[in-house]
Design an enzyme around this catalytic site. Sequence first.
Site, PDB file in Angstrom:
ATOM      1  N   ASP A 151     -21.118 -16.915   3.189  1.00 57.35           N
ATOM      2  CA  ASP A 151     -22.436 -16.645   2.621  1.00 57.35           C
ATOM      3  C   ASP A 151     -22.893 -17.799   1.740  1.00 57.35           C
ATOM      4  OD1 ASP A 151     -24.720 -15.321   1.771  1.00 57.35           O
ATOM      5  OD2 ASP A 151     -23.673 -13.964   0.407  1.00 57.35           O
ATOM      6  N   GLU A 185     -31.372 -17.624  -4.053  1.00 57.35           N
ATOM      7  CA  GLU A 185     -31.389 -16.290  -3.419  1.00 57.35           C
ATOM      8  C   GLU A 185     -30.507 -15.321  -4.178  1.00 57.35           C
ATOM      9  OE1 GLU A 185     -29.981 -13.052  -0.755  1.00 57.35           O
ATOM     10  OE2 GLU A 185     -28.806 -14.687  -1.622  1.00 57.35           O
ATOM     11  N   GLU A 186     -29.403 -15.827  -4.719  1.00 54.48           N
ATOM     12  CA  GLU A 186     -28.490 -14.956  -5.458  1.00 54.48           C
ATOM     13  C   GLU A 186     -29.028 -14.599  -6.847  1.00 54.48           C
ATOM     14  OE1 GLU A 186     -26.115 -13.606  -4.067  1.00 54.48           O
ATOM     15  OE2 GLU A 186     -25.411 -14.883  -2.430  1.00 54.48           O
TER      16      GLU A 186
END
Length: 403
Positions: A151, A185-186
């Site tokens: 990821d 995104e995190e």
Amino acid sequence: MYQWLLRFALLSASTALRPQHPLNQGFAALDTTDVYSLHRKLVEIPSISDSEHAIGEFLASHLRAQNFNVEKHPVRPFYSLKDDEKHQQRFNLLAYPSSSSSNGTRVLLTAQQCVLLVDSSPCISLDTVPPFIPYSYNSTTHQISGRGSVDAKACIAAQVTAAISLLQSGAVAPSSLSLLYVVGEELGGDGMRAFNSIPHPAYETVIFGEPTDLKLASGHKGNLAFTVTAIGKGGHSGYPWLGENANSMLLPALLALDHLPLPNSKKYGNTTLNIGKMVGGEASNVIASSAYADIQVRIAGGEPEVSQSLIVDGVKEVDERLRVHFWSQGYGPVNIDHDVEGFETMTVNYGTDIPWLDGDHKRYLFGPGSILDAHSDHEHLSLQDLAEAVEGYKKLILAALGR
């Protein structure tokens, strides 16, 4: 077995779709094993959220060498507003073949840091969760490990390899495809939100990269994050009746939240709540004057306002003095296109950048590896999954372009 995997990858790369466009000599001839090399280089570069500069520079250089135009779009730091060089150079990366313009792109490929946009495009994010874990390869099990190996650096390597392969073979026109790699995104999608503010075409299809076990995701749960804060009164721990312990105020509310009924649905199951971080007090011999907990909710049904109302009521029922702060409006369950033949489908419980990208476009979510391995100290995926992901992305791009 490794040789078999190598033959598998090479065979897949050369399996031919009949070229629909003249062979584009501007792109270097591709050996599908390049996906392993690119993946390793990406994983070897630390890219914890808010510190994505180095991986962005590497990816920009790599794509320029493959005859892509690369645009860097600055994104302000998430954690710090100091005049710090590392943070000031944080950026999203938009790439498209040098013989074309990004304005005509139909597909976008994207992931974190990475998004792929194409008449269809892929899309992914560049950042990872902490801590950094170095790259390693097990020659016995043929498993690749390291932070971001699943990821989402596997998605980035597979998307880039797939795009270059299709361009080099002439199977797609250079004007039909772009790559977008975003930061953050995190951290709630600040990179994708920033991308919305710059001029870009109305994409027909966006292919997002996240670990889906090589299946097409038909949807994912919604997301809501909030903080519960208790303000007490400090003092000497030997005289607790002279103060009010904020930790003791907070704990009953957290217990209530852990058992709070929240919306559900047939497709996504139950809404879940995770008390992820707790901070309280100053020392063991001091009455805690303040305490807080950061909490994440994965919404399975209804709009976020419904869950917000239930959460506030649940907390206030325990103690009216507790404060509830939602980090953002959040979003409900996200349904995703999954109409390309030849793929198994699944729903996933994690969030993505999909709801943060503005536009009326088809949306696909696909990638190698398992989310059950992501964010863990044993994050890993197989060589075979990486090779198969290249073929999967090629198939999605061609389907998006009607091939």
